[in-house]
Scaffold this motif. Structure first.
Motif, short mmCIF file in Angstrom:
data_model
loop_
_atom_site.label_atom_id
_atom_site.label_comp_id
_atom_site.label_asym_id
_atom_site.label_seq_id
_atom_site.Cartn_x
_atom_site.Cartn_y
_atom_site.Cartn_z
N THR A 122 -4.67 9.13 8.28
CA THR A 122 -4.14 7.61 8.60
C THR A 122 -4.83 6.62 7.60
O THR A 122 -4.33 5.72 7.18
CB THR A 122 -4.25 7.22 9.99
OG1 THR A 122 -3.76 8.35 10.83
CG2 THR A 122 -3.90 5.92 10.40
N ILE B 142 -3.27 6.68 3.89
CA ILE B 142 -2.28 6.10 3.69
C ILE B 142 -2.35 4.47 3.86
O ILE B 142 -1.80 3.52 3.22
CB ILE B 142 -1.18 6.38 5.19
CG1 ILE B 142 -1.00 7.84 5.09
CG2 ILE B 142 0.16 5.52 5.23
CD1 ILE B 142 -0.25 8.16 3.90
N ASN C 48 -4.23 3.21 0.85
CA ASN C 48 -3.48 3.36 -0.33
C ASN C 48 -2.57 2.37 -0.54
O ASN C 48 -2.06 1.51 -1.33
CB ASN C 48 -2.65 4.64 -0.47
CG ASN C 48 -2.10 4.98 -1.75
OD1 ASN C 48 -2.69 5.23 -2.70
ND2 ASN C 48 -0.60 4.92 -1.53
N GLN C 49 -1.72 1.98 0.57
CA GLN C 49 -0.52 0.73 0.74
C GLN C 49 -1.33 -0.51 0.44
O GLN C 49 -0.83 -1.57 -0.14
CB GLN C 49 -0.06 0.86 2.01
CG GLN C 49 0.91 2.19 2.36
CD GLN C 49 1.86 2.19 1.21
OE1 GLN C 49 1.95 3.22 0.41
NE2 GLN C 49 2.73 1.19 1.22
N SER D 162 -2.76 2.39 -6.99
CA SER D 162 -2.68 3.47 -5.93
C SER D 162 -2.54 4.57 -6.12
O SER D 162 -2.26 5.25 -7.59
CB SER D 162 -1.45 2.93 -4.87
OG SER D 162 -0.30 3.20 -5.46
#
Length: 285
Positions: free
Chosen positions: A267, A270, A273-274, A283
């Motif tokens: 989690t 993610i 990275n976003q 990224s």
């Protein structure tokens, strides 16, 4: 060339994922994966309702956060320092001195810590005694565990981790430094406005990778440093999983805890990275 690494990943990384199902079962080796009773989220509920949940999460989170805040920037600073050293012999000396600790075994590192920090004749306590300070049993004090763990990690890994930053610095166009110098920029200003922006994408990528392993705090070293006296600060999720899964044979319960730990890492990966993709335009994907 790709066949061997792909085979390794399939066998040792993706293959074992089949066993994740025992986190939702009351697993018995005699019955196997298929024959064990399905219990749903019972193992997770047992962990979330346990009295040691708060301590495990706090120790894991605090060690990871302190490592990220303190240990992550140091290889960057070291790489910038090495790149600014003009004397080639001195540069090689600094590189070798900082690289070597990475190749020392963890068992040896912990043994060295035990010797140096020993309350009876350890080097650190001998120095403290000369200044009139009483000996401190560092390895037996819970409040010293995180400081010793993170500090020794920095000493052991900063040189090795700086290699990728040094490589990134070597790829910066020398004309940028010359232009900055002609504009009157000092050495510090050239580092600030040329070197750091030049390696910024590498910093972001490595930061994303580090946060993706946020809950993995170095199981082997913690286990070696751990004892009954510092357990309040040294017991983390990974050591708890090892003790319950390997030593006590509670496979389903430990798998559930390990899965929970991995989901947090996934989690965070993610999310960061976003965020990096949106804010820094850099990224992993």
């Amino acid at each position: 060339m790709l066949l061997l690494p792909i085979t390794w990943y399939v066998i040792f990384q993706y293959g074992p994922m089949y066993g994740i199902q025992i986190a939702f079962k009351d697993f018995h080796p005699a019955y196997g994966f298929a024959g064990s009773e399905w219990v749903g989220f019972e193992n997770f509920e047992r962990f979330f309702s346990s009295y040691y949940l708060g301590r495990l999460l706090w120790n894991t989170f605090s060690i990871s956060m302190l490592s990220l805040l303190i240990a992550f920037p140091i290889p960057i600073l070291l790489a910038l320092l090495i790149s600014e050293i003009q004397n080639k012999r001195l540069k090689k000396l600094v590189q070798n001195v900082t690289y070597v600790p990475h190749f020392i075994s963890l068992v040896v590192i912990v043994g060295m810590l035990s010797l140096f920090l020993n309350a009876n004749g350890g080097f650190v306590n001998v120095v403290l005694n000369t200044f009139g300070i009483e000996s401190i049993p560092f390895m037996a004090k819970a409040e010293w565990f995180k400081t010793i763990f993170i500090g020794s990690n920095i000493w052991q890994n900063m040189g090795w981790q700086s290699i990728i930053y040094i490589a990134a610095l070597s790829g910066i166009d020398p004309e940028l430094y010359e232009a900055a110098k002609m504009d009157g920029a000092s050495r510090f200003q050239r580092v600030l406005h040329v070197s750091l922006p030049g390696i910024f994408p590498v910093i972001i990528i490595l930061l994303i990778l580090d946060i993706g392993q946020f809950m993995n705090v170095g199981f082997e070293k913690i286990l070696l440093m751990q004892n009954n006296l510092n357990l309040a600060s040294s017991e983390v999720i990974q050591t708890f999983v090892y003790k319950n899964g390997i030593l006590n044979g509670d496979f389903s319960y430990s798998t559930a805890i390990g899965l929970f730990n991995s989901l947090i890492n996934f989690t965070l990966l993610i999310i960061i990275n976003q965020y990096a993709k949106k804010k820094a335009e850099t990224s992993l994907w």
